[in-house]
Structure formats: C-alpha cells, structure tokens
Design a protein around this motif. Structure first.
Motif, short mmCIF file in Angstrom:
data_model
loop_
_atom_site.label_atom_id
_atom_site.label_comp_id
_atom_site.label_asym_id
_atom_site.label_seq_id
_atom_site.Cartn_x
_atom_site.Cartn_y
_atom_site.Cartn_z
N GLU A 21 45.50 -62.10 29.03
CA GLU A 21 43.96 -61.40 28.67
C GLU A 21 43.36 -60.59 28.89
O GLU A 21 42.54 -59.73 28.67
N LEU A 22 43.56 -60.45 31.03
CA LEU A 22 42.74 -59.61 31.46
C LEU A 22 43.43 -57.46 31.14
O LEU A 22 42.85 -56.65 30.48
N LEU A 23 45.05 -57.71 30.50
CA LEU A 23 45.04 -56.53 30.31
C LEU A 23 44.81 -56.12 29.01
O LEU A 23 44.59 -55.18 28.63
N GLU A 24 45.13 -57.25 27.61
CA GLU A 24 44.80 -57.04 26.19
C GLU A 24 42.99 -56.59 26.44
O GLU A 24 42.74 -55.83 25.74
N ALA A 25 42.61 -57.17 27.00
CA ALA A 25 40.91 -57.14 27.15
C ALA A 25 40.74 -55.18 27.32
O ALA A 25 39.57 -55.04 27.30
N ALA A 26 41.49 -55.06 28.54
CA ALA A 26 41.68 -53.78 29.32
C ALA A 26 42.06 -53.12 28.16
O ALA A 26 41.34 -51.30 28.49
N ALA A 27 42.94 -52.81 27.19
CA ALA A 27 43.77 -52.54 26.47
C ALA A 27 42.22 -51.68 25.42
O ALA A 27 41.98 -50.85 24.68
N ILE A 28 41.56 -53.18 24.69
CA ILE A 28 41.12 -52.75 23.42
C ILE A 28 39.37 -51.93 24.30
O ILE A 28 38.78 -50.96 23.74
N ASP A 29 39.04 -52.49 25.96
CA ASP A 29 38.18 -50.57 26.55
C ASP A 29 39.06 -50.02 26.93
O ASP A 29 38.18 -48.76 27.47
N GLY A 30 39.91 -49.43 26.42
CA GLY A 30 41.03 -48.26 26.26
C GLY A 30 41.16 -47.70 27.67
O GLY A 30 41.81 -46.73 28.22
N SER A 80 44.54 -48.98 29.35
CA SER A 80 45.89 -49.21 29.01
C SER A 80 46.70 -48.27 30.39
O SER A 80 46.68 -46.99 30.02
N GLY A 81 48.07 -48.43 30.27
CA GLY A 81 48.99 -47.52 31.36
C GLY A 81 48.41 -47.65 32.28
O GLY A 81 48.49 -48.76 33.48
N TRP A 82 48.65 -46.54 32.79
CA TRP A 82 47.90 -46.29 34.78
C TRP A 82 46.96 -46.83 34.66
O TRP A 82 46.61 -47.20 36.29
N LYS A 83 45.62 -46.88 33.78
CA LYS A 83 44.25 -47.02 33.86
C LYS A 83 44.46 -48.13 34.58
O LYS A 83 43.99 -49.57 35.48
N ALA A 84 45.29 -49.31 33.52
CA ALA A 84 45.41 -50.99 33.74
C ALA A 84 45.71 -51.48 35.20
O ALA A 84 45.41 -52.07 35.61
N VAL A 101 45.60 -54.11 37.77
CA VAL A 101 47.00 -55.17 38.80
C VAL A 101 46.62 -54.95 40.06
O VAL A 101 47.11 -55.89 40.33
N LEU A 102 46.98 -53.93 39.88
CA LEU A 102 46.60 -53.50 41.88
C LEU A 102 45.74 -53.86 42.42
O LEU A 102 46.10 -54.93 43.92
N PRO A 103 44.49 -54.32 41.85
CA PRO A 103 43.95 -55.18 42.77
C PRO A 103 44.20 -56.49 43.17
O PRO A 103 43.95 -57.27 44.03
#
Length: 313
Positions: free
Chosen positions: A208-217, A219-223, A228-230
């Motif tokens: 859900e976090l990755l999907e929400a991040a993708a919706i907010d723009g 994705s990829g390296w930024k996500a 992911v890293l934190p």
C-alpha cells in the motif's frame, strides 16, 4: 482425550488442580541439565582456547618451548608487533578490504534483492544458485577465482578477445590491484547472503505504501530512497555489522589466492597472525595479533547485539 489448559499462574482448568512450576520453568531445575552439553562444548572449544590465547599473547612462546613452560614477558610481544614497519600498512589494508566488502556486498545485495523481489520461477532459480554460491567453501571459491584470474585464465583471455586489453593483467601479482581483487572476491561470496536477507525484508514492505507513493508521483528510485530504504534501515544496520565482522575475519581466500603477497600487499591482521605463528614460529606475537583482531571483532559483535536488542524491544 483432550489435554487441559494451564493458566499463567499454573492452574489446570480441566482437572481443577495446580501445576507446580519450578523456579526455572515448568520442568524446574531439571531443565538445566539440557544446558550441560552446550556448556561443556563452549568450555572446551571456546573458553579454554581464549584463555590459552590470552596467556600466549603475553608470554615468550617459540618453537623451542611451545610444549613446555610459557614464561611471562609482559608487553614484549606487543612492542615487537607494533614496532614492525609493515604493521600500520597491514592495518590500513585490513580496513580497505572491510570497506570495499561492505559497500559492494550491501550495494550488490540490495540491487539483487530488488531484481529478485517478484515471486517468479526465474527468481527462485536465481536464488537457488545464489545460495549455492554462498555455501561454497572459501577454499573452493578461492581456487576457482585464482584459476580465472591467472595470466592465461578465462578473464584475461576474454578481455583480450574483446580487445579491451592488449596483454594479460596481473590481477593477483600487483599489490594494489591484488588487494582490490581479493576484496571484490570476498564481496562476491557475501552478496548472496545480503540479497537473501534484504529480499526477505523487502517482502515485508507494505504494498500500500508503494502504491500510494506511485500515485503521488514517487516511483522507481525515489520510492526506494524515501520509503524502502528507511524501512530497511534496522535490517541494513545489523547486516552491515555482520558483513564487517565476516570481512575482517577473512583468511581462507587470502591463503589460497595470494598467500598475503606480493610481499605484504594483501596481508590482513588475521593472516599476519597466522604468518607470525606458523611461518616465523613467534607464537607469542601471533597470539597478540590474534588478540587484537579478537578485540575488534568483539567490539563489532557488541554493536550488533545492542542493535539487535533495540530492534526486538
């Protein structure tokens, strides 16, 4: 017949009686008997060798008296080790190897974990191959890479055939290059372990976090960078300590591939201890160098235990 339930205070609800718990649990002091084999094993194979190592590190022990008495000589071994002109360089080489192994292992393990995160048949096959690489004995891996990196080995032959180099490179006979190659080979043996651990942590990241991040723009390296890293930071911190300890203790690859050479260009502290004890028969100096290495490893282990305890609380 079903078994009765026992409450936290020891009451058997089905039989109306109280189960007596000893001070050390349900089985009382008899449970301690199961600890005896492990305690004997540690005492014989761990505690006694450590005590003997400490004694030897501050004694004058050579081939002439190794089976006899061990006269105490104070800090003479320490002075002999620290006064060695090559000692400081060997410490630096050890740190360089550890740094390269840490960066390559974690970086390569993270990238491999990202690629292998999907549950596919190809990922399963690749993970199986990586486990095989990880479980190879260091002696086998060292001999394999020594063959590949020889002057007429597969790596030089391939690079010459592709016109990337004009003549064979001295991978294991040129000081700085040999040290870097040894560190990279060491990292190659650890990357599978890092990939498996990081992939397991990645699978716990909520989709859900990755999907929400993708919706907010994002994705990829930024996500991966901001989400992911934190979330993987606790796992990566503990894994970093384990990798550093493993890299610091590396001996087999050096022994097989370069034997510490050319000169002392690929000698690390553990290998120096081996040379002092079994090449020059200065067992006291070798024990002192090993004791220094042990203290460093214990310090890293303490960091690991502290970090692990914080994560489990």
């Amino acid at each position: 017949m079903s078994e009765g339930r026992v409450t936290s205070r020891g009451h058997d609800l089905s039989r109306g009686r109280t189960v007596k718990r000893g001070r050390h649990g349900l089985f009382g002091k008899r449970a301690l008997l199961f600890l005896i084999p492990g305690a004997v094993y540690l005492a014989v194979l761990s505690i006694y060798p450590l005590i003997d190592l400490f004694r030897t590190a501050f004694a004058d022990v050579t081939a002439a008296n190794i089976l006899g008495g061990r006269p105490f000589n104070g800090l003479d071994n320490a002075q002999a080790v620290l006064d060695d002109p090559a000692f400081l360089g060997i410490v630096v080489q050890t740190l360089v190897v550890v740094a390269i192994v840490l960066v390559v292992s974690l970086g390569g393990g993270f990238l491999a974990a990202l690629v292998l995160r999907p549950r596919t048949r190809l990922s399963a096959i690749t993970l199986g191959f990586m486990v095989f690489v990880w479980t190879l004995p260091p002696v086998v891996s060292g001999n394999l890479w020594k063959f590949l990196l020889s002057s007429d080995g597969a790596i030089n032959t391939t690079l010459i055939a592709l016109h990337l180099i004009d003549k064979p490179l001295p991978w294991l006979s040129q000081g700085t290059l040999a040290l870097v190659v040894l560190a990279l080979v060491n990292a190659w043996t650890i990357v599978p372990f890092c990939a498996l651990v990081i992939r397991a942590a990645l699978l716990d990241v909520p989709e859900e976090l990755l999907e929400a991040a993708a919706i907010d723009g994002a994705s990829g390296w930024k996500a991966n960078r901001y989400i992911v890293l934190p979330l993987l930071r606790p796992v990566l911190s503990i894994l970093s300590v384990l990798v550093v300890i493993n890299a610091f203790r590396s001996f087999d690859l050096i022994f097989v591939m370069t034997a510490g050479g050319p000169g002392t260009a690929t000698t690390t502290l553990p290998f120096l201890s081996y040379q002092q004890a079994f090449h020059f028969y200065e067992f006291g100096q070798g024990a002192f160098t090993a004791l220094l290495s042990l203290l460093i490893v214990l310090g890293l282990a303490a960091v690991y235990i502290r970090a692990n305890r914080k994560e489990t609380q």
